[in-house]
Design an enzyme around this catalytic site. Structure first.
Site, short mmCIF file in Angstrom:
data_model
loop_
_atom_site.label_atom_id
_atom_site.label_comp_id
_atom_site.label_asym_id
_atom_site.label_seq_id
_atom_site.Cartn_x
_atom_site.Cartn_y
_atom_site.Cartn_z
CG HIS A 198 -37.64 -73.50 16.51
ND1 HIS A 198 -38.93 -73.19 15.69
CD2 HIS A 198 -37.57 -73.15 15.52
CE1 HIS A 198 -38.89 -73.30 14.42
NE2 HIS A 198 -37.79 -74.00 14.02
CD GLU B 113 -35.35 -70.12 12.86
OE1 GLU B 113 -34.59 -69.25 13.26
OE2 GLU B 113 -35.83 -70.48 11.48
#
Length: 213
Positions: free
Chosen positions: A95, A76
């Site tokens: 996240h 990510e």
């Protein structure tokens, strides 16, 4: 050459707190923070958090290119670096793949201001349009939401999870935790009836007492 030991330890310590709080698990979810010299410290890809060590934290530039990365940076990374590149006031990104965040991300429905925890996150909490995880598009849709809502601190990624932004790791972690608690309470309230929401009038009263969220 910088060793980045301090920031690596900060990221690692926040990872452990997020794991213990149930926000991340195995190797799902990731965290990042700005370094003093303008790079990004980010969790590595594919390493389970129960065996993660501070030395595993990768250092990349704002385009995601490795600077000092003993392990491959998180898949990510494009999303994290897009947020940090485009939103200069953000110092850290959390996240999560926490259960209630995933639940509402799967519903694809904006979450209203039902609790003080959600108020702190800048509710209503929107759901970003679909973007495949691990792609630059995930960064585009996330930056889009935060840019359009300056007071927003948390958003949901459709069918994917949650992103919390903060001035530092502690704030990003606390907002992610606030969001998960708020989402859980809202979900539970929906099972019992129609939740009573915090109106704009009440939100204004909260701001007068405590200041902006």
């Amino acid at each position: 050459m910088m060793t980045y030991q301090a920031i690596r330890e900060q990221v690692y310590e926040t990872v452990i707190k997020a794991r213990d709080a149930g926000l991340i698990r195995l190797s799902a979810g990731n965290l990042s923070a700005r370094t003093e010299d303008g790079y990004v410290a980010i969790t590595p890809a594919g390493i389970k958090y129960d065996v993660l060590r501070p030395a595993d934290i990768a250092i990349v530039d704002l385009e995601g290119k490795p600077v000092d990365a003993p392990r491959r940076p998180s898949s990510e990374t494009p999303m994290h670096t897009a947020i940090l590149r485009c939103l200069p006031g953000v110092g850290a990104v959390c996240h999560t793949h926490s259960p209630f965040a995933l639940t509402f991300a799967a519903l694809g429905r904006e979450v209203p201001m039902a609790t003080l925890e959600l108020y702190a996150c800048g509710a209503p909490i929107p759901v970003a349009r679909w973007a495949c995880p691990g792609t630059p598009e995930a960064g585009v849709v996330t930056v889009e939401l935060f840019s359009n809502r300056p007071g927003l601190k948390v958003c949901l990624l459709r069918n994917h999870g949650l992103v919390a932004i903060g001035q530092d790791l502690e704030q990003a972690f606390e907002l992610a935790l606030d969001a998960e608690v708020g989402l859980q309470v809202y979900h539970q309230a929906l099972q019992l009836g129609q939740p009573e929401l915090i109106t704009e009038e009440r939100a204004a009263e909260i701001r007068r007492v405590y200041g902006p969220a």
